[in-house]
Design a protein around this motif. Structure first.
Motif, PDB file in Angstrom:
ATOM      1  N   ARG A 165       0.868  -1.175   0.000  1.00 14.13           N
ATOM      2  CA  ARG A 165       0.000   0.000   0.000  1.00 14.13           C
ATOM      3  C   ARG A 165       0.905   1.225   0.000  1.00 14.13           C
ATOM      4  O   ARG A 165       1.814   1.343   0.827  1.00 14.13           O
ATOM      5  N   VAL A 166       0.668   2.140  -0.939  1.00  9.35           N
ATOM      6  CA  VAL A 166       1.552   3.290  -1.095  1.00  9.35           C
ATOM      7  C   VAL A 166       0.749   4.581  -1.076  1.00  9.35           C
ATOM      8  O   VAL A 166      -0.430   4.614  -1.439  1.00  9.35           O
ATOM      9  N   ARG A 167       1.411   5.639  -0.635  1.00 11.68           N
ATOM     10  CA  ARG A 167       0.791   6.961  -0.623  1.00 11.68           C
ATOM     11  C   ARG A 167       1.214   7.715  -1.880  1.00 11.68           C
ATOM     12  O   ARG A 167       2.404   7.871  -2.152  1.00 11.68           O
ATOM     13  N   LEU A 168       0.230   8.180  -2.638  1.00 15.36           N
ATOM     14  CA  LEU A 168       0.491   8.911  -3.870  1.00 15.36           C
ATOM     15  C   LEU A 168       0.905  10.349  -3.565  1.00 15.36           C
ATOM     16  O   LEU A 168       0.698  10.840  -2.445  1.00 15.36           O
ATOM     17  N   PRO A 169       1.480  11.055  -4.543  1.00 16.52           N
ATOM     18  CA  PRO A 169       1.891  12.444  -4.307  1.00 16.52           C
ATOM     19  C   PRO A 169       0.765  13.351  -3.828  1.00 16.52           C
ATOM     20  O   PRO A 169       1.013  14.321  -3.112  1.00 16.52           O
ATOM     21  N   ASP A 170      -0.498  13.042  -4.206  1.00 21.01           N
ATOM     22  CA  ASP A 170      -1.623  13.877  -3.767  1.00 21.01           C
ATOM     23  C   ASP A 170      -2.153  13.467  -2.396  1.00 21.01           C
ATOM     24  O   ASP A 170      -3.154  14.008  -1.926  1.00 21.01           O
ATOM     25  N   GLY A 171      -1.503  12.495  -1.747  1.00 24.07           N
ATOM     26  CA  GLY A 171      -1.898  12.082  -0.409  1.00 24.07           C
ATOM     27  C   GLY A 171      -2.816  10.879  -0.353  1.00 24.07           C
ATOM     28  O   GLY A 171      -3.003  10.293   0.718  1.00 24.07           O
ATOM     29  N   GLN A 172      -3.407  10.487  -1.471  1.00 19.76           N
ATOM     30  CA  GLN A 172      -4.301   9.336  -1.477  1.00 19.76           C
ATOM     31  C   GLN A 172      -3.494   8.032  -1.436  1.00 19.76           C
ATOM     32  O   GLN A 172      -2.309   8.009  -1.761  1.00 19.76           O
ATOM     33  N   VAL A 173      -4.172   6.958  -1.040  1.00 16.88           N
ATOM     34  CA  VAL A 173      -3.510   5.665  -0.867  1.00 16.88           C
ATOM     35  C   VAL A 173      -4.053   4.678  -1.896  1.00 16.88           C
ATOM     36  O   VAL A 173      -5.258   4.626  -2.154  1.00 16.88           O
ATOM     37  N   THR A 174      -3.164   3.891  -2.488  1.00 22.03           N
ATOM     38  CA  THR A 174      -3.571   2.851  -3.422  1.00 22.03           C
ATOM     39  C   THR A 174      -2.669   1.644  -3.235  1.00 22.03           C
ATOM     40  O   THR A 174      -1.658   1.710  -2.535  1.00 22.03           O
ATOM     41  N   GLU A 175      -3.045   0.531  -3.853  1.00 21.38           N
ATOM     42  CA  GLU A 175      -2.215  -0.669  -3.782  1.00 21.38           C
ATOM     43  C   GLU A 175      -1.344  -0.765  -5.020  1.00 21.38           C
ATOM     44  O   GLU A 175      -1.793  -0.496  -6.134  1.00 21.38           O
ATOM     45  N   GLU A 176      -0.116  -1.147  -4.799  1.00 25.46           N
ATOM     46  CA  GLU A 176       0.847  -1.274  -5.885  1.00 25.46           C
ATOM     47  C   GLU A 176       1.342  -2.715  -5.940  1.00 25.46           C
ATOM     48  O   GLU A 176       1.602  -3.333  -4.908  1.00 25.46           O
ATOM     49  N   ARG A 219      -0.297  -4.249   5.829  1.00 27.81           N
ATOM     50  CA  ARG A 219      -1.287  -3.177   5.893  1.00 27.81           C
ATOM     51  C   ARG A 219      -0.655  -1.802   6.047  1.00 27.81           C
ATOM     52  O   ARG A 219      -1.346  -0.786   5.970  1.00 27.81           O
ATOM     53  N   ALA A 220       0.640  -1.744   6.265  1.00 25.26           N
ATOM     54  CA  ALA A 220       1.311  -0.456   6.425  1.00 25.26           C
ATOM     55  C   ALA A 220       1.276   0.328   5.116  1.00 25.26           C
ATOM     56  O   ALA A 220       1.342  -0.249   4.025  1.00 25.26           O
ATOM     57  N   VAL A 221       1.146   1.643   5.226  1.00 24.84           N
ATOM     58  CA  VAL A 221       1.157   2.513   4.051  1.00 24.84           C
ATOM     59  C   VAL A 221       2.584   3.016   3.843  1.00 24.84           C
ATOM     60  O   VAL A 221       3.165   3.655   4.718  1.00 24.84           O
ATOM     61  N   ARG A 222       3.144   2.705   2.687  1.00 20.56           N
ATOM     62  CA  ARG A 222       4.529   3.057   2.396  1.00 20.56           C
ATOM     63  C   ARG A 222       4.611   4.435   1.745  1.00 20.56           C
ATOM     64  O   ARG A 222       3.803   4.779   0.888  1.00 20.56           O
ATOM     65  N   GLN A 223       5.594   5.196   2.155  1.00 24.50           N
ATOM     66  CA  GLN A 223       5.872   6.487   1.541  1.00 24.50           C
ATOM     67  C   GLN A 223       7.352   6.528   1.197  1.00 24.50           C
ATOM     68  O   GLN A 223       8.202   6.119   1.993  1.00 24.50           O
ATOM     69  N   ALA A 224       7.664   6.986  -0.001  1.00 23.99           N
ATOM     70  CA  ALA A 224       9.042   6.955  -0.480  1.00 23.99           C
ATOM     71  C   ALA A 224       9.963   7.761   0.429  1.00 23.99           C
ATOM     72  O   ALA A 224       9.611   8.851   0.884  1.00 23.99           O
ATOM     73  N   GLU A 225      11.154   7.211   0.678  1.00 25.91           N
ATOM     74  CA  GLU A 225      12.146   7.907   1.494  1.00 25.91           C
ATOM     75  C   GLU A 225      12.804   9.046   0.725  1.00 25.91           C
ATOM     76  O   GLU A 225      13.244  10.031   1.314  1.00 25.91           O
ATOM     77  N   GLU A 226      12.881   8.907  -0.592  1.00 24.33           N
ATOM     78  CA  GLU A 226      13.556   9.912  -1.420  1.00 24.33           C
ATOM     79  C   GLU A 226      12.669  10.287  -2.599  1.00 24.33           C
ATOM     80  O   GLU A 226      12.128   9.410  -3.277  1.00 24.33           O
ATOM     81  N   VAL A 227      12.508  11.581  -2.827  1.00 24.88           N
ATOM     82  CA  VAL A 227      11.780  12.065  -4.002  1.00 24.88           C
ATOM     83  C   VAL A 227      12.816  12.524  -5.019  1.00 24.88           C
ATOM     84  O   VAL A 227      13.492  13.540  -4.821  1.00 24.88           O
ATOM     85  N   ARG A 228      12.961  11.767  -6.075  1.00 24.21           N
ATOM     86  CA  ARG A 228      13.935  12.112  -7.108  1.00 24.21           C
ATOM     87  C   ARG A 228      13.364  13.181  -8.031  1.00 24.21           C
ATOM     88  O   ARG A 228      12.157  13.291  -8.205  1.00 24.21           O
ATOM     89  N   GLY A 229      14.254  13.954  -8.627  1.00 27.60           N
ATOM     90  CA  GLY A 229      13.833  15.067  -9.465  1.00 27.60           C
ATOM     91  C   GLY A 229      13.005  14.627 -10.655  1.00 27.60           C
ATOM     92  O   GLY A 229      13.245  13.561 -11.235  1.00 27.60           O
TER      93      GLY A 229
END
Length: 298
Positions: free
Chosen positions: A64-75, A155-165
């Motif tokens: 489960r990942v958090r999108l740039p707009d804050g919403q959550v989806t499954e990847e 069930r944890a929501v993952r958020q990227a540690e690094e935002v690449r350019g």
């Protein structure tokens, strides 16, 4: 010139094969919304490349990942260590299905978007786009390492540690779908719905040609057919040509391996991954503004 474009301008440059038209509602019926495309857009299973079709084993990880707009989806992430490839797939809240393939054997990245159409704007059920670019080895972890990934808390929501350019790519070549397997065996399945809208860049094509890919795979797109060709968002008439832009984001993917040190081990050892997020924007020619209705002023 890398190949002769045998198609007319009216056909080449159309962003994607159109979905089947919907039945007109009868009197008294409510109009039905378009059904979202399946993971493959048809009965094909996604990411079933040549190696997997021959029985190679693949490992799948769902997060489960958090999108740039804050919403959550499954990847969904799949690793084929025998075929040396990684695939990623997620569905955006608006129904768009995004797919990504990293083909390490061929040094090819494949991005596919299945975009739901807006019937009230005269669009069909969905449009499909495929974009190809060169894969560099430091962009994502190896397929063998990806196949070994596990998660302790599904069930944890993952958020990227690094935002690449963000990266902007000007797509000035079309890819011949019939010959696409010469570039990557995954292309024929992943881009089947976008057979008339597969795009690449001259600079990447030159690299692949040096690796032995047949130049007939690539076909030139119109290069500024009109002086000062405008972005589609600046064009009011739906029948005019313009430069379309499509932007997508890989919200979460394993981009680097982490190494740890210990007094008990003389050499560093693998102890995890670093996750990244990256956005890509693709500019490409379309013969009609109608084929790029998502590219609008904010």
């Amino acid at each position: 010139m890398l190949g002769h474009n045998k198609e007319t301008e009216g056909t080449r440059g159309r962003p994607g094969r159109r979905g089947r038209s919907e039945r007109e509602p009868r009197a008294g019926e409510e109009p039905q919304p378009p059904a979202p495309p399946s993971s493959s857009g048809s009965r094909r299973r996604p990411f079933k490349g040549a190696e997997r079709a021959q029985g190679a084993r693949a490992a799948e990880l769902r997060v489960r990942v958090r999108l740039p707009d804050g919403q959550v989806t499954e990847e969904s992430l799949q690793a084929d260590s025998d075929g040396d490839s990684i695939s990623l797939e997620l569905r955006k809240p608006d129904g768009t299905l995004l797919s990504f393939i990293a083909d390490f054997k061929k040094d090819v990245k494949i991005f596919r978007a299945l975009i739901l159409g807006e019937l009230e704007k005269g669009q069909s059920q969905f449009q499909a786009l495929c974009f190809l670019s060169r894969l560099h080895r430091n962009e994502i972890i190896p397929s063998e390492a990806m196949a070994k990934l596990r998660q302790k808390n599904p069930r944890a929501v993952r958020q990227a540690e690094e935002v690449r350019g963000p990266e902007l790519l000007r797509m000035d070549l079309a890819v011949n779908f019939t010959l696409g397997a010469l570039l990557s065996p995954h292309l024929r399945n992943v881009c089947a719905e976008a057979a008339e809208a597969i795009y690449a860049r001259q600079e990447d094509a030159h690299f692949w040609l040096e690796q032995g890919v047949d130049g007939a795979v690539f076909e030139p797109l119109p290069r500024d057919p009109e002086p000062g060709l405008a972005r589609c968002r600046q064009v009011g008439e739906h029948g005019k040509p313009c430069v379309c832009r499509y932007t997508l984001s890989l919200a979460w993917y394993p981009c680097l391996l982490k190494y740890c040190h210990s007094h008990e081990r003389p050499a560093p050892y693998k102890c995890g991954i670093r996750s990244c997020q990256k956005s890509y924007s693709f500019d490409f020619y379309v013969p009609q503004r109608q084929l790029c209705l998502w590219d609008e002023d904010p």
